[in-house]
Each structure stands twice: as structure tokens, then as C-alpha cells.
Motif scaffolding. Structure first.
Motif, PDB file in Angstrom:
ATOM      1  N   VAL A  25       2.221  -4.425  -1.215  1.00 27.16           N
ATOM      2  CA  VAL A  25       2.482  -4.905   0.155  1.00 27.16           C
ATOM      3  C   VAL A  25       3.618  -5.925   0.151  1.00 27.16           C
ATOM      4  CG1 VAL A  25       1.510  -6.252   2.062  1.00 27.16           C
ATOM      5  CG2 VAL A  25       0.203  -4.363   1.083  1.00 27.16           C
ATOM      6  N   GLN A  26       3.608  -6.839  -0.807  1.00 29.36           N
ATOM      7  CA  GLN A  26       4.689  -7.824  -0.890  1.00 29.36           C
ATOM      8  C   GLN A  26       6.038  -7.152  -1.110  1.00 29.36           C
ATOM      9  OE1 GLN A  26       3.484 -10.537  -3.969  1.00 29.36           O
ATOM     10  NE2 GLN A  26       1.993 -11.589  -2.674  1.00 29.36           N
ATOM     11  N   LYS A  29       7.077  -5.330   2.136  1.00 28.55           N
ATOM     12  CA  LYS A  29       7.563  -6.279   3.150  1.00 28.55           C
ATOM     13  C   LYS A  29       8.965  -6.769   2.808  1.00 28.55           C
ATOM     14  CE  LYS A  29       3.143  -7.984   4.864  1.00 28.55           C
ATOM     15  NZ  LYS A  29       2.194  -9.108   4.919  1.00 28.55           N
ATOM     16  N   THR A  77      -3.250  -4.290   5.308  1.00 27.75           N
ATOM     17  CA  THR A  77      -1.933  -4.542   4.729  1.00 27.75           C
ATOM     18  C   THR A  77      -1.081  -5.469   5.580  1.00 27.75           C
ATOM     19  OG1 THR A  77      -0.872  -2.636   5.781  1.00 27.75           O
ATOM     20  CG2 THR A  77      -1.884  -2.290   3.586  1.00 27.75           C
ATOM     21  N   LEU A  79       1.133  -4.423   7.512  1.00 27.11           N
ATOM     22  CA  LEU A  79       2.398  -3.723   7.722  1.00 27.11           C
ATOM     23  C   LEU A  79       2.322  -2.908   9.009  1.00 27.11           C
ATOM     24  CD1 LEU A  79       2.927  -2.385   4.087  1.00 27.11           C
ATOM     25  CD2 LEU A  79       4.262  -4.178   5.203  1.00 27.11           C
TER      26      LEU A  79
END
Length: 142
Positions: A25-26, A29, A77, A79
Motif C-alpha cells: 500500500v505504501q 500510494k 487499504t 486507496l
């Protein structure tokens, strides 16, 4: 940096899933990448051929459960929905992950792994098999 990140998920391993997903996820992003969560179910026909009554119902229930868990992970997440996908298939985690990575054009596979133990030394782990056979970058998270 990355455009499509594939994260194979083992639904029985919460800690591995959490660690791998957190990193993925990092990275998604930071790079604006699409994230694809994936779970491979064991091929039920391979071990239930002698007990084939109800095999389709068993498989259907397993797919529904896996999709529910993956959908819940997608929601966590943070997102945008259009940047997160998920899928489930039957087969070996290694083979299905590698095939899906090619199909979706993944430029990164993020896979969770635990510390090696006697079992993984003798049989090998899914993470190690993915690293050995992948044609794209693999990030192993512990």
C-alpha cells in the motif's frame, strides 16, 4: 516507479498478510500504482476425487469466503477503489501468482514470508519459489 503491484495473500496467515499489504500500500500510494490482491485456493479436485460428492459446493463456498476476505482487505487499504483489484483462483500459489503477474503486467510482486524453519528448508516456501521463478521484481516482506 511501479504501475501494477501484485500481492499474493495467504488467508491463513494474518501477520504475513498484514506486513506484505502494508508495504504494498505504501509503495502504491507513493507511485500511484494499481494494487492487485490475490489468493490461490488449493485445487479441491486433486485431493477430493474419492469424495467428489459436493465438490462444486465446497469450491463455491471457498471462493465466496476468499472474496469476502479480500474485499475487506481492499477496504482497509485506503486507496481509491479504481486502484485496487482482487481475484481468487485454484492451483499452487507459486504457479498462479507467476501466471497472474504476467497476465496483469505486474512490475512488482510483494510477498510475505516468515523466518525459515525446518519445514521450509526441506520443502521450500511459496515466497522462495516465487523469487526463484519470477520474471519481475519481487519484494519479500518479513
Amino acid at each position: 516507479m511501479y504501475t501494477t503491484i501484485l500481492v499474493p495473500i495467504d488467508l491463513e496467515e494474518d501477520e504475513l498478510t498484514h506486513n506484505a499489504l502494508q508495504h504494498a500500500v505504501q509503495l502504491a500510494k507513493a507511485s500511484g500504482a494499481t494494487l492487485h490482491l490475490f489468493h490461490a485456493l488449493p485445487d479441491a479436485s486433486a485431493f477430493m476425487s474419492a469424495y467428489s460428492f459436493g465438490i462444486k459446493e465446497f469450491e463455491n463456498q471457498a471462493v465466496v469466503k476468499a472474496n469476502e476476505v479480500l474485499k475487506a482487505l481492499v477496504a482497509k487499504t485506503g486507496l481509491p477503489v479504481e486502484h485496487v483489484h482482487y481475484s481468487v483462483s485454484f492451483g499452487s500459489p507459486r504457479d498462479e501468482t507467476l501466471q497472474l503477474a504476467q497476465e496483469i503486467g505486474a512490475d512488482l510482486i510483494v510477498v510475505g514470508s516468515r523466518r525459515p524453519n525446518v519445514k521450509t528448508y526441506l520443502l521450500g516456501s511459496n515466497a522462495a519459489a516465487i523469487v526463484r521463478h519470477a520474471t519481475t521484481t519481487v519484494l519479500v516482506v518479513r
